[in-house]
Scaffold this motif. Structure first.
Motif, PDB file in Angstrom:
ATOM      1  N   HIS A  42       0.846  -1.209   0.000  1.00 24.46           N
ATOM      2  CA  HIS A  42       0.000   0.000   0.000  1.00 24.46           C
ATOM      3  C   HIS A  42       0.880   1.258   0.000  1.00 24.46           C
ATOM      4  O   HIS A  42       0.679   2.164  -0.809  1.00 24.46           O
ATOM      5  CB  HIS A  42      -0.902  -0.026   1.238  1.00 24.46           C
ATOM      6  N   HIS A  46       1.728   4.315  -2.951  1.00 23.78           N
ATOM      7  CA  HIS A  46       1.789   5.775  -2.760  1.00 23.78           C
ATOM      8  C   HIS A  46       3.148   6.330  -3.216  1.00 23.78           C
ATOM      9  O   HIS A  46       3.212   7.417  -3.782  1.00 23.78           O
ATOM     10  CB  HIS A  46       1.575   6.142  -1.287  1.00 23.78           C
ATOM     11  N   TYR A  80     -11.047  10.425   3.728  1.00 23.48           N
ATOM     12  CA  TYR A  80      -9.729   9.826   3.473  1.00 23.48           C
ATOM     13  C   TYR A  80      -9.848   8.580   2.567  1.00 23.48           C
ATOM     14  O   TYR A  80      -9.099   8.431   1.601  1.00 23.48           O
ATOM     15  CB  TYR A  80      -9.065   9.477   4.818  1.00 23.48           C
ATOM     16  N   GLU A  86      -5.845   6.919  -2.325  1.00 19.43           N
ATOM     17  CA  GLU A  86      -6.134   5.847  -1.370  1.00 19.43           C
ATOM     18  C   GLU A  86      -6.959   4.746  -2.030  1.00 19.43           C
ATOM     19  O   GLU A  86      -6.765   3.570  -1.768  1.00 19.43           O
ATOM     20  CB  GLU A  86      -6.878   6.384  -0.145  1.00 19.43           C
ATOM     21  N   ALA A  89      -4.644   2.601  -3.896  1.00 18.37           N
ATOM     22  CA  ALA A  89      -3.778   1.822  -3.005  1.00 18.37           C
ATOM     23  C   ALA A  89      -4.559   0.705  -2.297  1.00 18.37           C
ATOM     24  O   ALA A  89      -4.089  -0.433  -2.208  1.00 18.37           O
ATOM     25  CB  ALA A  89      -3.112   2.745  -1.987  1.00 18.37           C
TER      26      ALA A  89
HETATM   27 ZN   LIG Z   1      -2.827   5.091   1.816  1.00 26.83          ZN
END
Ligand SMILES: [Zn+2]
Length: 109
Positions: A42, A46, A80, A86, A89
């Motif tokens: 993950h 990023h 978020y 995100e 990910a």
């Molecule tokens: Zn993340």
């Protein structure tokens, strides 16, 4: 796994609070405990996103999108999870070879 390595630093606490385990900044990964393969993947996703957006634009885009989503959802954690970076990910973190076949700018929907 991609051959590109990211340095990992164990730290006591993250600035975003206790809901979070790790953060990736400029290719370095800061975590409150050792990460398993999925968690590490993950963060490495990023790292790839940050590299292709040349770092500073990534963070600006990330924060602005989060703020807009905070207004939309009125929930900072829900916001978020909906940030495009995100979403990519989380969607692909279990595919440990993802970074070997990922297309650039994959988070654009
Ligand atoms: Zn993340």
């Amino acid at each position: 796994m991609s051959k590109r390595k990211n340095r990992i630093y164990l730290i006591k606490r993250l600035p975003m609070g206790d809901d979070f385990l790790a953060i990736c900044l400029f290719g370095m990964i800061f975590a409150v405990r050792p990460l398993n393969d999925v968690e590490l993947n993950h963060e490495r996703i990023h790292a790839a996103q940050q590299r292709e957006l040349l770092y500073i634009p990534f963070f600006l885009w990330y924060v602005v999108e989060w703020l807009v989503l905070c207004v939309k959802y009125r929930d900072r954690l829900k916001a978020y999870y909906h940030i495009r970076f995100e979403q990519e990910a989380y969607r692909h973190q279990k595919d440990l070879s993802y970074l070997n076949h990922r297309h650039h700018y994959r988070y654009q929907q």
